[in-house]
Design a protein around this motif. Structure first.
Motif, PDB file in Angstrom:
ATOM      1  N   SER A  61      -6.147  -7.807  -8.158  1.00  0.00           N
ATOM      2  CA  SER A  61      -5.121  -7.906  -9.196  1.00  0.00           C
ATOM      3  C   SER A  61      -3.982  -6.936  -8.909  1.00  0.00           C
ATOM      4  CB  SER A  61      -5.714  -7.638 -10.582  1.00  0.00           C
ATOM      5  OG  SER A  61      -6.249  -6.336 -10.659  1.00  0.00           O
ATOM      6  N   ARG A  62      -2.854  -7.195  -9.524  1.00  0.00           N
ATOM      7  CA  ARG A  62      -1.653  -6.394  -9.319  1.00  0.00           C
ATOM      8  C   ARG A  62      -1.702  -5.130 -10.183  1.00  0.00           C
ATOM      9  NH1 ARG A  62       2.778 -10.021 -12.721  1.00  0.00           N
ATOM     10  NH2 ARG A  62       1.679 -10.019 -14.708  1.00  0.00           N
ATOM     11  N   TRP A  96       5.309  -8.074  -7.332  1.00  0.00           N
ATOM     12  CA  TRP A  96       6.776  -8.003  -7.449  1.00  0.00           C
ATOM     13  C   TRP A  96       7.200  -8.140  -8.908  1.00  0.00           C
ATOM     14  CZ3 TRP A  96      10.051 -11.702  -9.470  1.00  0.00           C
ATOM     15  CH2 TRP A  96      11.424 -11.472  -9.315  1.00  0.00           C
ATOM     16  N   GLU A  97       6.570  -9.036  -9.647  1.00  0.00           N
ATOM     17  CA  GLU A  97       6.929  -9.243 -11.046  1.00  0.00           C
ATOM     18  C   GLU A  97       6.637  -7.998 -11.876  1.00  0.00           C
ATOM     19  OE1 GLU A  97       8.235 -11.274 -14.550  1.00  0.00           O
ATOM     20  OE2 GLU A  97       8.622 -11.487 -12.408  1.00  0.00           O
ATOM     21  N   SER A  98       5.513  -7.329 -11.626  1.00  0.00           N
ATOM     22  CA  SER A  98       5.205  -6.090 -12.334  1.00  0.00           C
ATOM     23  C   SER A  98       6.269  -5.034 -12.061  1.00  0.00           C
ATOM     24  CB  SER A  98       3.837  -5.551 -11.902  1.00  0.00           C
ATOM     25  OG  SER A  98       2.788  -6.235 -12.541  1.00  0.00           O
ATOM     26  N   ALA A  99       6.666  -4.908 -10.798  1.00  0.00           N
ATOM     27  CA  ALA A  99       7.695  -3.928 -10.452  1.00  0.00           C
ATOM     28  C   ALA A  99       9.031  -4.284 -11.095  1.00  0.00           C
ATOM     29  CB  ALA A  99       7.836  -3.835  -8.933  1.00  0.00           C
ATOM     30  N   ARG A 100       9.354  -5.574 -11.100  1.00  0.00           N
ATOM     31  CA  ARG A 100      10.629  -6.007 -11.690  1.00  0.00           C
ATOM     32  C   ARG A 100      10.662  -5.703 -13.184  1.00  0.00           C
ATOM     33  NH1 ARG A 100      12.779  -9.551 -14.738  1.00  0.00           N
ATOM     34  NH2 ARG A 100      10.778 -10.566 -15.159  1.00  0.00           N
ATOM     35  N   ALA A 260      -8.469  -4.014   1.409  1.00  0.00           N
ATOM     36  CA  ALA A 260      -9.293  -4.881   0.579  1.00  0.00           C
ATOM     37  C   ALA A 260      -8.534  -6.067   0.005  1.00  0.00           C
ATOM     38  CB  ALA A 260      -9.924  -4.069  -0.547  1.00  0.00           C
ATOM     39  N   VAL A 261      -7.269  -5.883  -0.388  1.00  0.00           N
ATOM     40  CA  VAL A 261      -6.572  -6.978  -1.076  1.00  0.00           C
ATOM     41  C   VAL A 261      -6.325  -8.158  -0.153  1.00  0.00           C
ATOM     42  CG1 VAL A 261      -4.390  -7.657  -2.131  1.00  0.00           C
ATOM     43  CG2 VAL A 261      -5.546  -5.587  -2.894  1.00  0.00           C
ATOM     44  N   ILE A 262      -5.684  -7.939   0.983  1.00  0.00           N
ATOM     45  CA  ILE A 262      -5.430  -9.054   1.910  1.00  0.00           C
ATOM     46  C   ILE A 262      -6.737  -9.495   2.559  1.00  0.00           C
ATOM     47  CG2 ILE A 262      -4.215  -9.782   3.986  1.00  0.00           C
ATOM     48  CD1 ILE A 262      -2.446  -9.433   1.511  1.00  0.00           C
ATOM     49  N   GLY A 263      -7.596  -8.543   2.896  1.00  0.00           N
ATOM     50  CA  GLY A 263      -8.874  -8.889   3.502  1.00  0.00           C
ATOM     51  C   GLY A 263      -9.743  -9.761   2.628  1.00  0.00           C
ATOM     52  N   ALA A 264      -9.639  -9.584   1.310  1.00  0.00           N
ATOM     53  CA  ALA A 264     -10.437 -10.405   0.390  1.00  0.00           C
ATOM     54  C   ALA A 264     -10.056 -11.875   0.483  1.00  0.00           C
ATOM     55  CB  ALA A 264     -10.251  -9.917  -1.039  1.00  0.00           C
TER      56      ALA A 264
END
Length: 278
Positions: A61-62, A96-100, A260-264
């Motif tokens: 999750s972000r 990106w949306e969270s950062a925006r 972990a994120v991309i590897g998942a």
């Protein structure tokens, strides 16, 4: 204090480079059987690979907007002229949306960029932005450097199976089914911010050879940087880096294990090459 550059943990920058270039990293979140941790800090590649092989439930999750806002505020309070926040493609994550959303609180002081890529496709953009920021350049120039570098990167990778990408919704079920049914080694790339199939080959050795050829073609005659990514397969990654070095003797090459994120979403055994401007 120059313009600050911030990114997320899916850039998978070479060890030490974030500290050397003053890049700030916000980790994404990973859950293994419901237990949450931060990508690269609480849950690393080895833990992830073991969890996937044991068929445990892994989700990602972000970061929430409040975490980004806290980081933006800290950098500005420390004296930064502004913040450039560069992230993995919005087609792959809500980061990106969270950062925006967080940036709305700070007006023009914070700029948020969708790199339209991930891993060292994002990493090369971030490092280039940091180089420009270190010269004292303003926000517009720092942002332009990130956007231009990201657009110039090419990402290719081969996975053992498309099942992990299918589970995470990063590739269509039909494409995953075809790849599995034919027992092929799918070569994928990042295009228009999405992970899409590029070619199918029959053997792992052929897939690695194609990664080398694709990287050489992408490099052309320009000076480039090369990143080799892997998950739980350091020997093959080292061999790939050696082969790339022989074909592209003028390129700089780093090996970086996926977290972990991309590897998942790619699974153990993934092998990738990113070609970026130098």
């Amino acid at each position: 204090m120059p313009f600050a550059v911030l990114t997320d943990s899916t850039a998978y920058l070479p060890e030490g480079s974030a500290d050397r270039q003053g890049v700030h990293v916000v980790p994404l979140l990973v859950r293994v059987d419901g237990r949450e941790g931060r990508d690269g800090l609480d849950i690393g590649p080895a833990q992830l690979a073991a969890a996937l092989r044991e068929r445990r439930m892994v989700t990602t999750s972000r970061p929430n907007p409040a975490e980004f806002a806290e980081n933006f505020r800290a950098l500005l309070d420390a004296g930064a002229d502004g913040v450039l926040s560069v992230h993995l493609s919005r087609e792959l994550s809500g980061t990106w949306e969270s950062a925006r959303l967080a940036a709305e609180e700070f007006g023009a002081a914070v700029r948020v960029v969708d790199s339209r890529t991930t891993a060292m496709g994002l990493g090369f953009a971030v490092l280039r932005a940091a180089e420009v920021a270190a010269t004292g350049a303003g926000g517009e120039a720092v942002e332009a450097a990130a956007v231009e570098a990201a657009a110039a990167t090419k990402c290719f990778f081969v996975v053992e199976t498309l099942e992990y990408l299918r589970r995470g919704g990063r590739i269509g079920a039909a494409a995953a089914m075809v790849g599995t049914a034919l027992a092929v080694k799918p070569i994928l790339h990042v295009a228009d911010g999405q992970i899409v199939p590029l070619e199918k080959v029959r053997t792992t050795s052929r897939a690695v050879s194609r990664l080398v050829d694709l990287a050489v073609d992408a490099a052309g005659e320009s000076p480039v940087g090369i990143a080799v990514h892997h998950l739980a397969d350091p020997d093959r990654a080292a061999d790939l880096a050696t082969r790339l070095g022989a074909r592209l003797p003028g390129a700089t090459c780093v090996v970086s294990e996926l977290g972990a994120v991309i590897g998942a979403h790619t699974g153990p055994g993934v092998l990738g090459v990113v070609v970026g401007p130098r």
